[in-house]
Design a protein around this motif. Structure first.
Motif, PDB file in Angstrom:
ATOM      1  N   GLY A  15       0.790  -1.226   0.000  1.00 39.00           N
ATOM      2  CA  GLY A  15       0.000   0.000   0.000  1.00 39.00           C
ATOM      3  C   GLY A  15       0.818   1.271   0.000  1.00 39.00           C
ATOM      4  N   ALA A  20      -0.420   1.444  -4.441  1.00 33.80           N
ATOM      5  CA  ALA A  20      -1.714   2.116  -4.374  1.00 33.80           C
ATOM      6  C   ALA A  20      -2.109   2.712  -5.716  1.00 33.80           C
ATOM      7  CB  ALA A  20      -1.684   3.197  -3.295  1.00 33.80           C
ATOM      8  N   LEU A  42      -2.032   2.262   4.771  1.00 30.95           N
ATOM      9  CA  LEU A  42      -1.597   2.970   3.569  1.00 30.95           C
ATOM     10  C   LEU A  42      -0.556   4.040   3.908  1.00 30.95           C
ATOM     11  CD1 LEU A  42      -4.983   3.530   1.681  1.00 30.95           C
ATOM     12  CD2 LEU A  42      -3.260   1.778   1.241  1.00 30.95           C
ATOM     13  N   TYR A 160      -3.876   9.342  -2.905  1.00 28.54           N
ATOM     14  CA  TYR A 160      -4.142   7.992  -3.413  1.00 28.54           C
ATOM     15  C   TYR A 160      -5.154   7.259  -2.549  1.00 28.54           C
ATOM     16  CZ  TYR A 160      -0.144   5.750  -0.721  1.00 28.54           C
ATOM     17  OH  TYR A 160       0.740   5.257   0.210  1.00 28.54           O
ATOM     18  N   THR A 161      -5.281   7.644  -1.294  1.00 29.66           N
ATOM     19  CA  THR A 161      -6.354   7.080  -0.472  1.00 29.66           C
ATOM     20  C   THR A 161      -7.713   7.489  -1.013  1.00 29.66           C
ATOM     21  OG1 THR A 161      -4.927   7.127   1.494  1.00 29.66           O
ATOM     22  CG2 THR A 161      -7.295   6.920   1.861  1.00 29.66           C
ATOM     23  N   LEU A 164      -8.320   5.581  -4.322  1.00 33.40           N
ATOM     24  CA  LEU A 164      -8.714   4.186  -4.092  1.00 33.40           C
ATOM     25  C   LEU A 164     -10.168   4.097  -3.657  1.00 33.40           C
ATOM     26  CD1 LEU A 164      -5.503   3.011  -2.184  1.00 33.40           C
ATOM     27  CD2 LEU A 164      -6.179   2.290  -4.487  1.00 33.40           C
ATOM     28  N   VAL A 171      -9.551  -1.930  -0.190  1.00 33.18           N
ATOM     29  CA  VAL A 171      -8.294  -1.784   0.536  1.00 33.18           C
ATOM     30  C   VAL A 171      -8.329  -2.677   1.771  1.00 33.18           C
ATOM     31  CG1 VAL A 171      -6.761  -0.193   1.742  1.00 33.18           C
ATOM     32  CG2 VAL A 171      -8.017   0.574  -0.299  1.00 33.18           C
TER      33      VAL A 171
END
Length: 396
Positions: A15, A20, A42, A160-161, A164, A171
């Motif tokens: 991650g 990611a 992450l 990127y969180t 996603l 995740v």
């Protein structure tokens, strides 16, 4: 978090920045179920502790392509995601201190310019004018690209969180990868929460990539080394308008503006490879002495922040992007310590390779694991613009 068992179109291990963004690109390509497996959370590793430098002045054509693609992606993020990684165009100077460095820099500049990088040569007086904080008369000139810049690593993890979550990637944090085996419908990915049947698998992991590869039954010559970063206190002479990013290549020391002070980073080439998050006060002092020679205003300035992270590297300082030998449907990806600079480009190329075997980002054919012999030696020339990583690999 939903259960990670069942079947998926693709499973990505790791991650960090490469894993990611790769999972995001696979989902964006149309795969219905993409699962990202991360044993911690992450951005827990170097992705949140990096310096954030984004440079298109690469030492090889592959490095240039990856830097260009990543920079353009950072610029397009807000339109695509509604947020971004905080890219700031700052300009990057690579000064030369010896005639040999001048010759090498001019040769690299010709290659970079041919690939579309708006790089230019600065004579010594122009170097001093572009960087008024630099001690005058120190250089023989240098290359400069105004479009190079930096991102905010914590903001990149946040970006990127968001990507996603919005794209629908599943995740799985707190889930450890345990290996691969043949499944009824493809590859069976073993995890601490049970198996996942996957059509495609991408292995990432930064400095832990060799250990990830070992679990999958393949040898990956990627190691980890300590990298240190510090930020000075504020000073009016360190205003961003007075400080382009600079890389003293021979010393392995770089710096850029940060919050009214100077962020500088360094790696010790004589340090044994392996994990390291403690600050080496002795080496930090050595680099502070070199920095003070070049940027006198930093002499005596206090340090607001100091940290260390374990970053990844490969024997030739080049990324790994390619299918895993002997494992159908498995792709391996490493940014070789340049996760902010190359990460999105490596991630997109790895997603493309997983899906089709090739990529429009760059020609990945020389960058696979087949370039290494059984001792981890590469047939490619080492990237000449890289941090001074150790010469041997540790897989611990």
């Amino acid at each position: 978090m939903s259960s990670v068992t069942g079947s998926a179109d693709a499973v990505v291990i790791g991650g960090g920045t490469v894993g990611a963004w790769c999972a995001y690109f696979l989902r964006r390509a149309g795969l219905a179920r993409v699962v990202l497996v991360e044993k911690g959370f992450l951005g827990q590793g170097a992705s949140s502790r990096a310096a954030g430098v984004v440079r298109t002045q690469g030492g090889t054509p592959a490095a240039v392509r990856l830097g260009q693609w990543s920079r353009q992606f950072y610029l397009s993020q807000r339109d695509e995601l509604g947020t971004d990684s905080g890219f700031t165009e700052q300009g990057y100077l690579l000064p030369c201190f010896t005639p040999g460095e001048v010759t090498a820099a001019r040769e690299r500049m010709a290659m970079q310019f041919a690939l579309g990088v708006p790089v230019r040569w600065l004579d010594p007086g122009e170097v001093d004018a572009v960087n008024p904080t630099l001690a005058p008369g120190q250089t023989l000139g240098g290359t400069f690209c105004a479009q190079d810049g930096y991102i905010s690593p914590p903001r990149n993890v946040a970006a990127y969180t968001v990507a996603l979550n919005r794209s629908g990637v599943e995740v799985a944090e707190g889930v450890a990868f345990a290996g691969l085996s043949s499944g009824r419908g493809g590859i069976e990915v073993q995890t601490s929460q049970g198996p996942i049947e996957a059509g495609l698998v991408v292995l990432t992991g930064g400095p832990k990539l060799a250990a990830v590869g070992a679990l999958a039954g393949i040898a990956i010559p990627a190691g980890g080394a300590r990298h240190q970063v510090a930020v000075t206190e504020r000073h009016p002479d360190l205003a961003p308008s007075r400080v382009p990013m600079v890389f003293d290549l021979a010393a392995g020391l770089y710096w850029r503006p940060e919050e009214g002070g100077l962020l500088f980073g360094m790696s010790n080439p004589d340090e044994p490879p392996g994990e390291g998050r403690e600050v080496d006060e002795g080496y930090l002092a050595k680099m502070r002495t070199r920095l003070a020679e070049l940027v006198p205003v930093t002499t005596g300035l206090g340090l607001r922040r100091i940290w260390a992270a374990t970053i990844d590297y490969t024997p030739d300082h080049l990324p790994i992007i390619g299918r895993a030998p002997g494992l159908s449907g498995v792709t391996v990806a490493s940014a070789a310590g340049a996760g902010m600079m190359w990460g999105p480009g490596v991630a997109k190329a790895a997603a493309d390779v997983a899906l089709t075997g090739s990529s429009d980002v760059l020609d990945v054919s020389p960058l696979g694991l087949d370039r290494f012999d059984e001792r981890g030696h590469s047939r490619l020339a080492t990237d000449p613009i890289a941090l001074p990583f150790p010469e041997r690999i540790s897989i611990s």
